[in-house]
Each structure stands twice: as C-alpha cells, then as structure tokens.
Design a protein around this motif. Structure first.
Motif, PDB file in Angstrom:
ATOM      1  N   SER A  23       0.828  -1.198   0.000  1.00 17.69           N
ATOM      2  CA  SER A  23       0.000   0.000   0.000  1.00 17.69           C
ATOM      3  C   SER A  23       0.870   1.257   0.000  1.00 17.69           C
ATOM      4  CB  SER A  23      -0.925  -0.009   1.221  1.00 17.69           C
ATOM      5  OG  SER A  23      -1.710   1.156   1.254  1.00 17.69           O
ATOM      6  N   GLU A  24       1.881   1.270   0.863  1.00 23.95           N
ATOM      7  CA  GLU A  24       2.771   2.439   0.962  1.00 23.95           C
ATOM      8  C   GLU A  24       3.517   2.715  -0.336  1.00 23.95           C
ATOM      9  OE1 GLU A  24       5.301   1.633   4.334  1.00 23.95           O
ATOM     10  OE2 GLU A  24       3.610   1.740   5.734  1.00 23.95           O
ATOM     11  N   PHE A  25       3.906   1.661  -1.047  1.00 27.34           N
ATOM     12  CA  PHE A  25       4.656   1.824  -2.290  1.00 27.34           C
ATOM     13  C   PHE A  25       3.757   1.979  -3.513  1.00 27.34           C
ATOM     14  CE2 PHE A  25       8.091  -0.568   0.110  1.00 27.34           C
ATOM     15  CZ  PHE A  25       8.839   0.571   0.365  1.00 27.34           C
ATOM     16  N   GLY A  26       2.437   2.019  -3.303  1.00 26.84           N
ATOM     17  CA  GLY A  26       1.511   2.264  -4.397  1.00 26.84           C
ATOM     18  C   GLY A  26       1.266   1.077  -5.309  1.00 26.84           C
ATOM     19  N   ILE A  27       1.658  -0.104  -4.878  1.00 27.21           N
ATOM     20  CA  ILE A  27       1.491  -1.289  -5.731  1.00 27.21           C
ATOM     21  C   ILE A  27       0.018  -1.570  -5.986  1.00 27.21           C
ATOM     22  CG2 ILE A  27       1.797  -3.809  -5.786  1.00 27.21           C
ATOM     23  CD1 ILE A  27       4.540  -3.307  -4.404  1.00 27.21           C
ATOM     24  N   THR A  28      -0.784  -1.556  -4.925  1.00 30.58           N
ATOM     25  CA  THR A  28      -2.203  -1.855  -5.112  1.00 30.58           C
ATOM     26  C   THR A  28      -2.925  -0.709  -5.808  1.00 30.58           C
ATOM     27  OG1 THR A  28      -2.568  -1.135  -2.823  1.00 30.58           O
ATOM     28  CG2 THR A  28      -2.359  -3.495  -3.209  1.00 30.58           C
ATOM     29  N   GLN A  29      -2.504   0.538  -5.545  1.00 31.82           N
ATOM     30  CA  GLN A  29      -3.122   1.677  -6.209  1.00 31.82           C
ATOM     31  C   GLN A  29      -2.788   1.679  -7.706  1.00 31.82           C
ATOM     32  OE1 GLN A  29      -1.317   1.661  -3.477  1.00 31.82           O
ATOM     33  NE2 GLN A  29      -2.094   3.054  -1.918  1.00 31.82           N
ATOM     34  N   GLY A  30      -1.698   1.011  -8.068  1.00 30.64           N
ATOM     35  CA  GLY A  30      -1.292   0.920  -9.465  1.00 30.64           C
ATOM     36  C   GLY A  30      -2.025  -0.154 -10.244  1.00 30.64           C
ATOM     37  N   GLY A  31      -2.942  -0.874  -9.583  1.00 30.75           N
ATOM     38  CA  GLY A  31      -3.770  -1.843 -10.295  1.00 30.75           C
ATOM     39  C   GLY A  31      -3.436  -3.295 -10.020  1.00 30.75           C
ATOM     40  N   GLN A  32      -2.347  -3.572  -9.317  1.00 34.24           N
ATOM     41  CA  GLN A  32      -2.036  -4.961  -8.994  1.00 34.24           C
ATOM     42  C   GLN A  32      -2.840  -5.390  -7.765  1.00 34.24           C
ATOM     43  OE1 GLN A  32       2.344  -4.370  -8.912  1.00 34.24           O
ATOM     44  NE2 GLN A  32       2.402  -6.163 -10.250  1.00 34.24           N
ATOM     45  N   LYS A  33      -3.287  -6.624  -7.786  1.00 31.13           N
ATOM     46  CA  LYS A  33      -4.046  -7.198  -6.666  1.00 31.13           C
ATOM     47  C   LYS A  33      -3.097  -7.994  -5.786  1.00 31.13           C
ATOM     48  CE  LYS A  33      -8.668  -6.909  -7.396  1.00 31.13           C
ATOM     49  NZ  LYS A  33      -9.525  -6.308  -6.402  1.00 31.13           N
ATOM     50  N   LEU A  34      -3.416  -8.031  -4.494  1.00 27.06           N
ATOM     51  CA  LEU A  34      -2.715  -8.900  -3.557  1.00 27.06           C
ATOM     52  C   LEU A  34      -3.642 -10.056  -3.214  1.00 27.06           C
ATOM     53  CD1 LEU A  34      -1.184  -6.327  -1.035  1.00 27.06           C
ATOM     54  CD2 LEU A  34      -0.095  -7.352  -3.048  1.00 27.06           C
ATOM     55  N   ALA A  35      -3.082 -11.248  -3.153  1.00 28.03           N
ATOM     56  CA  ALA A  35      -3.846 -12.430  -2.758  1.00 28.03           C
ATOM     57  C   ALA A  35      -3.164 -13.047  -1.551  1.00 28.03           C
ATOM     58  CB  ALA A  35      -3.928 -13.434  -3.905  1.00 28.03           C
TER      59      ALA A  35
END
Length: 185
Positions: A23-35
C-alpha cells in the motif's frame, strides 16, 4: 513485474508488513491485486481497511456470512473483548462440537471408536453448515473467496469482506485419490 496478482505466501506479522508496504509503495493503487494465501479477519483488523482494501483471500468461515455465523460470533465477541472469531477459532469450536456428538452417538470415549463415528456421521453446525469427514481425516466443507472492502463500503468495525465466490468442497480440496494418504484404500 506487470503481474496482475501478487500472491503472499506468508502469515501473521510478515503478511501484515507485506500488505502495508504494498500500500505504501503504491502497488495496489497501481492496479495490482494482492492475494493472501493464509489471511484471517484479525489480520485485516490489524491492518485497517485503508491498507488492506482490495486484498483477495479465501476463508472457510466469516463471522458475517449468515444468521448462524453472526449469532455465534456475537456470543464469541462478548467473551473476547469485542473481537470477532477467525476461521481457526470457529474450526476448533466446530470440530469439538462434532467430536462431542460422536462420543454421544458412539456411547464411547475410545479414540478409534469415536474417530470412526466422526467419519461416519455428517457434520452440521451453524458455523460451517453441512459437511463430512473423509477417511483421511479431511473435513469437507465449502470455502469462500472474499475481497477486502474499501473503507467507504464498510458499515463498521469488523465489516471487512465482500464475497466473490463460493468454492464447493470438491473444488476447494484435493481429490481423495490424489492425497497419497495411507488411510485411503
């Protein structure tokens, strides 16, 4: 990586740190999902919805799935400082309940007799519904695919999941013939 989904094969503090960092590095905001491969409602509670939103996970139990899970979970929460149960806590209760039913039905406390009765009797409780125990000891029941809600979607504390899919026991667990278990004849 341009991966659509990042699988998190960790748990506890390592999982919560991974989700926070994503979240802090913007990974999820960039469209990638976490499972999350081993994620509990208590992990989401510790993370907060802001960090955990969009996380996809499977659970066998969610406190807010239906009237039976809500009623039991409210009783649990009253005894546990308002905390809702995880699937592990619900599983312990469900397993013990089935064990006690088998002791009563078998009219015995002998381990082999009770285990045989547990496998013979269908399971049925307000937490997991109807199910069975296979010859190898695997409890068969549906699994649920959830996505963690956005903060704006939550109605309050512990309202964390929206259900995406239901997996039947046959879809969720390895076929008996493929387990390699010596108990399978």
């Amino acid at each position: 990586s341009k991966a659509k989904v990042i699988g998190l094969a960790n748990a506890g503090g390592d999982l919560t740190n991974s989700v926070k960092q994503a979240s802090e590095f913007g990974i999820t905001q960039g469209g990638q999902k976490l499972a999350g491969l081993l994620t509990f409602a208590s992990d989401v509670h510790a993370l907060g919805l802001q960090a955990a939103q969009g996380l996809v996970l499977t659970e066998s139990f969610y406190w807010d799935r239906d009237d039976g899970t809500r009623a039991w979970s409210e009783r649990f929460a009253k005894l546990n400082g308002g905390k809702k149960p995880t699937m592990v806590q619900a599983g312990v209760y469900s397993g013990l309940l089935h064990y006690l039913k088998a002791v009563e039905a078998a009219k015995s406390k002998d381990a082999a007799v009770v285990m045989a009765k547990m496998k013979e009797m269908p399971t049925d409780d307000p937490l997991f519904g109807k199910g069975s125990i296979r010859v190898n000891g695997r409890k068969m029941h549906p699994m649920y695919l959830y996505e963690v809600k956005k903060p704006s979607e939550s109605k309050g504390p512990w309202d964390y999941y929206k259900q995406i899919a239901v997996l039947s026991a046959e879809e969720a667990f390895q076929p008996l013939a493929e387990t390699g278990c010596s108990l399978v004849k």
